[in-house]
Motif scaffolding. Structure first.
Motif, PDB file in Angstrom:
ATOM      1  N   UNK A 115      78.356  43.176  75.996  1.00 11.02           N
ATOM      2  CA  UNK A 115      77.251  43.326  76.958  1.00 11.02           C
ATOM      3  C   UNK A 115      76.999  41.582  77.096  1.00 11.02           C
ATOM      4  N   UNK A 116      76.990  41.167  78.139  1.00 14.86           N
ATOM      5  CA  UNK A 116      76.773  39.914  78.680  1.00 14.86           C
ATOM      6  C   UNK A 116      75.287  39.236  78.187  1.00 14.86           C
ATOM      7  N   UNK A 117      74.863  39.548  77.020  1.00 12.86           N
ATOM      8  CA  UNK A 117      73.482  39.157  76.769  1.00 12.86           C
ATOM      9  C   UNK A 117      73.520  37.915  75.922  1.00 12.86           C
ATOM     10  N   UNK A 118      74.124  36.715  76.747  1.00 16.37           N
ATOM     11  CA  UNK A 118      74.620  35.528  76.157  1.00 16.37           C
ATOM     12  C   UNK A 118      75.959  35.736  76.188  1.00 16.37           C
ATOM     13  N   UNK A 119      76.458  34.351  76.139  1.00 15.52           N
ATOM     14  CA  UNK A 119      78.167  34.317  76.353  1.00 15.52           C
ATOM     15  C   UNK A 119      79.020  34.617  75.057  1.00 15.52           C
ATOM     16  N   UNK A 120      78.307  34.801  74.016  1.00 14.38           N
ATOM     17  CA  UNK A 120      79.047  34.763  72.791  1.00 14.38           C
ATOM     18  C   UNK A 120      79.897  36.286  72.662  1.00 14.38           C
ATOM     19  N   UNK A 121      79.202  37.353  72.972  1.00 12.08           N
ATOM     20  CA  UNK A 121      79.488  38.588  73.054  1.00 12.08           C
ATOM     21  C   UNK A 121      80.753  38.786  73.914  1.00 12.08           C
ATOM     22  N   UNK A 122      80.705  38.086  75.005  1.00 21.30           N
ATOM     23  CA  UNK A 122      81.732  38.233  75.951  1.00 21.30           C
ATOM     24  C   UNK A 122      83.085  37.441  75.718  1.00 21.30           C
ATOM     25  N   UNK A 123      82.639  36.252  75.045  1.00 21.84           N
ATOM     26  CA  UNK A 123      83.904  35.208  74.704  1.00 21.84           C
ATOM     27  C   UNK A 123      84.658  36.217  73.668  1.00 21.84           C
ATOM     28  N   UNK A 124      83.930  36.800  72.618  1.00 24.93           N
ATOM     29  CA  UNK A 124      84.419  37.475  71.397  1.00 24.93           C
ATOM     30  C   UNK A 124      85.410  38.780  72.135  1.00 24.93           C
ATOM     31  N   UNK A 125      84.922  39.366  73.161  1.00 23.33           N
ATOM     32  CA  UNK A 125      85.506  40.261  73.415  1.00 23.33           C
ATOM     33  C   UNK A 125      86.849  39.827  74.368  1.00 23.33           C
ATOM     34  N   UNK A 126      86.717  38.823  75.073  1.00 24.20           N
ATOM     35  CA  UNK A 126      87.934  38.104  75.649  1.00 24.20           C
ATOM     36  C   UNK A 126      88.866  37.486  74.512  1.00 24.20           C
ATOM     37  N   UNK A 127      88.579  37.084  73.507  1.00 26.13           N
ATOM     38  CA  UNK A 127      89.746  36.693  72.446  1.00 26.13           C
ATOM     39  C   UNK A 127      90.012  37.817  71.877  1.00 26.13           C
ATOM     40  N   UNK A 128      89.573  38.840  71.558  1.00 28.32           N
ATOM     41  CA  UNK A 128      90.022  40.036  71.212  1.00 28.32           C
ATOM     42  C   UNK A 128      91.340  40.563  71.978  1.00 28.32           C
ATOM     43  N   UNK A 129      90.788  40.524  73.268  1.00 27.62           N
ATOM     44  CA  UNK A 129      91.926  41.192  74.177  1.00 27.62           C
ATOM     45  C   UNK A 129      93.014  40.238  74.392  1.00 27.62           C
ATOM     46  N   UNK A 145      67.975  44.402  84.197  1.00 26.11           N
ATOM     47  CA  UNK A 145      66.827  43.585  84.513  1.00 26.11           C
ATOM     48  C   UNK A 145      66.109  43.560  83.097  1.00 26.11           C
ATOM     49  N   UNK A 146      65.628  44.698  82.432  1.00 24.19           N
ATOM     50  CA  UNK A 146      64.946  44.694  81.424  1.00 24.19           C
ATOM     51  C   UNK A 146      65.729  44.180  79.838  1.00 24.19           C
ATOM     52  N   UNK A 147      66.971  44.515  79.997  1.00 19.94           N
ATOM     53  CA  UNK A 147      67.515  44.632  78.615  1.00 19.94           C
ATOM     54  C   UNK A 147      68.322  42.964  78.796  1.00 19.94           C
ATOM     55  N   UNK A 148      68.703  42.477  79.781  1.00 20.18           N
ATOM     56  CA  UNK A 148      69.321  41.233  79.688  1.00 20.18           C
ATOM     57  C   UNK A 148      68.627  40.239  80.366  1.00 20.18           C
ATOM     58  N   UNK A 149      68.397  40.213  81.764  1.00 14.61           N
ATOM     59  CA  UNK A 149      67.503  39.135  82.409  1.00 14.61           C
ATOM     60  C   UNK A 149      66.132  38.829  81.908  1.00 14.61           C
ATOM     61  N   UNK A 150      65.310  39.827  81.715  1.00 13.00           N
ATOM     62  CA  UNK A 150      64.166  39.697  81.162  1.00 13.00           C
ATOM     63  C   UNK A 150      64.096  39.109  79.657  1.00 13.00           C
ATOM     64  N   UNK A 151      65.046  39.516  78.792  1.00 18.15           N
ATOM     65  CA  UNK A 151      65.407  39.021  77.382  1.00 18.15           C
ATOM     66  C   UNK A 151      65.763  37.521  77.574  1.00 18.15           C
TER      67      UNK A 151
END
Length: 586
Positions: free
Chosen positions: A104-118, A147-153
């Motif tokens: 979940x792209x709530x910040x870039x860290x989770x996305x980069x970890x997923x890309x690293x594993x892929x 909106x509420x889970x990502x943008x608003x956070x």
């Protein structure tokens, strides 16, 4: 479909506003310009009320349509899940062919970890089909949830709301309050789980249709949904959770999960305290892109001059003015930290030690324009770097990095043996990441930007063999670094271990379901009740006492009927003769 003002609600609003205006004209006979000129202020106010009501009714209509369509989708997805469960082959084994990596792209860290594993999985076996899914992007998530889970956070923790910095403090309070596996905030509440699933129906459809051999998660939202499918519907899909924070929050605890990969030993202890068996946890580190390990292996036998020459040839941006001629000046990298980039830079250039300062602006062109206007002392060399795909090359030749302590950038900095200067951590997980750096002696926490030049001057100028010198911080960083984390996790994912673990768990549950009351085996982590999807879990509990409910007494009776013999302090079992005698009832 977009149900907001730019979508269905906007269409309804235009139609209702037109209808309200025509109705107003018909009621008051305003078909001529002279009639409009004779309107009273009260009548104009009434017309404005009509328009506001039209907007409200439009939003209500759009919401009703949204809810109706969602309920129709739920019925379709229930049938889809039933078909997927009926047609699945849980006993199959062999080579892994499909891997679904969720983040979940709530910040870039989770996305980069997923890309690293892929990337690591593809390197180990190119024939495997790897799919990376972002739950916070359409079509997998509803725009309301995004909106509420990502943008608003992100706006809240970044101080971009009317609350200012109080928003981040509020998030930190909720983060600490929810660090309990029995709390409803962790996803243990069935109603909350149903609401979340209704906003992610397309993702659940993907899970059923893609039929992955194993699922890997770098964020805690997807494990909650998949665990619910396994508990409630019996879907047989192994899932592996990769924790991307230095501490394990209770949100990461979602069962059943076949294996956890955590960054350090204390995280393993925290999961064990929540009831996860030790054999289901591996201390691997946070996965980073394999390019980091490739670069580190390439420069391992090179000196400082050779490393910097290689760096200039590999970078995708010209930085020769800052790095040539080659010198012994330390390289300090300042990562983009949002609003504070300019303030940090103004205090950083006050360093007395001549240094090479590289500021990574990313895609923030306005920040770069402001930085270019700042006069820099002649003793320093400055390079402003925009978006670059060669950050691993830059960090490999750097000495110090100034950044927010996100899980990924922290892991990358440690892998490159960098001292880390922490600035502006978000309340919650980033503050815990910063505490880890201080505990291990791998970085410092900068509370006041004005202290940067003073503290760094003392650290850089200290003798290499002295404590709290730059070399001391770098040695500690290398000591706790785990640059091979991505490949370690990928090897497990490509093995048959996740499916074997899932089948062993299902076998244990089948045995325990043969008897009428639920049973708890020694060392097991949970008891599943498939009727109401209740999960009885042990672990870190809240300091606030909870009232006993009727279901608690039923659980006590069930557990008492399957009780194991008590053990004395020396480990020996107590026999019936060793128990105190009880007088018979008269």
């Amino acid at each position: 479909m977009d149900y907001g003002w730019c979508g269905l609600a906007g269409v309804f609003a235009v139609l209702l506003v037109i209808a309200a205006t025509l109705g107003f004209i018909q009621i008051f006979g305003l078909w001529t310009w002279q009639a409009w000129r004779k309107l009273y202020a009260s009548e104009v106010l009434l017309w404005m009320v009509f328009l506001v009501l039209s907007l409200f009714i439009a939003k209500v209509f759009a919401t009703v349509v949204h809810v109706t369509i969602t309920f129709c989708k739920i019925r379709q997805y229930r049938a889809l899940i039933h078909t997927a469960v009926h047609n699945q082959d849980p006993r199959r084994s062999g080579k892994v062919q499909k891997v679904l990596i969720c983040h979940a792209s709530v910040g870039s860290g989770h996305s980069r970890a997923a890309q690293a594993l892929a990337s690591a999985v593809s390197r180990l076996d190119e024939s495997v089909e790897v799919r990376v899914v972002d739950l916070m992007e359409p079509p997998y998530a509803d725009r309301t949830l995004i909106y509420f889970y990502k943008d608003w956070y992100l706006r809240l923790v970044g101080g971009e709301t009317v609350c200012g910095n109080l928003g981040g403090l509020f998030v930190g309070f909720l983060f600490d309050r929810a660090n309990n596996v029995h709390d409803s905030f962790t996803g243990g509440n069935a109603l909350q789980r149903r609401i979340t699933q209704s906003f992610l129906l397309n993702f659940m459809q993907l899970v059923c249709e893609a039929k992955p051999d194993v699922m890997v998660h770098t964020h805690f939202l997807a494990p909650e949904l998949v665990a619910s499918l396994r508990r409630r519907h019996g879907l047989k899909v192994p899932q592996v959770t990769v924790v991307t924070d230095m501490d394990v929050h209770a949100w990461w605890y979602q069962q059943p999960t076949d294996h956890y990969f955590v960054p350090r030993e204390i995280a393993k202890f925290q999961l064990e305290a929540d009831g996860v068996p030790e054999e289901d946890i591996t201390v691997s580190g946070i996965p980073i892109m394999p390019h980091f390990q490739d670069t580190l292996n390439s420069i391992k036998h090179l000196g400082r001059d050779g490393r910097r020459q290689r760096f200039l040839s590999q970078m995708d941006a010209p930085l020769h003015e800052a790095f040539l001629p080659v010198s012994d000046m330390p390289v300090i990298v300042q990562m983009s930290t949002g609003r504070s980039v300019l303030q940090i830079f103004k205090h950083l250039i006050q360093l007395e030690t001549p240094s090479i300062l590289v500021v990574v602006c990313g895609r923030q062109a306005d920040s770069r324009a402001e930085l270019e206007k700042v006069p820099v002392p002649h003793r320093h060399r400055v390079a402003l770097l925009g978006f670059s795909s060669c950050i691993h090359e830059l960090l490999a030749v750097a000495d110090v990095v100034i950044s927010k302590p996100g899980g990924l950038i922290t892991s990358e900095a440690l892998s490159c043996g960098l001292m880390m200067v922490v600035v502006d951590p978000y309340p919650g997980q980033e503050e815990r990441n910063a505490s880890m750096l201080l505990e291990e002696g791998a970085g410092i926490w900068m509370w006041d930007y004005r202290d940067i030049s003073f503290r760094l001057d003392r650290i850089i100028s200290a003798p290499a063999e002295a404590k709290f010198s730059l070399s001391w911080y770098q040695q500690n960083a290398r000591r706790i670094a785990k640059p091979e984390a991505a490949f370690k996790i990928a090897r497990y994912v490509l093995s048959d271990a996740p499916r074997q673990r899932m089948m062993r768990e299902e076998f244990d549950l089948e045995i325990s379901s043969d008897s009428s009351p639920p049973t708890v085996s020694q060392g097991s982590w949970s008891v599943f009740d498939y009727s109401d999807e209740r999960v009885d879990r042990r672990g870190r509990r809240s300091s606030h006492p909870r009232r006993l409910r009727l279901s608690d007494f039923n659980d006590m009776k069930a557990l008492e009927s399957n009780a194991v013999p008590h053990e004395d302090s020396d480990g020996s079992e107590l026999s019936d003769s060793a128990l105190p005698m009880q007088a018979p009832d008269e």
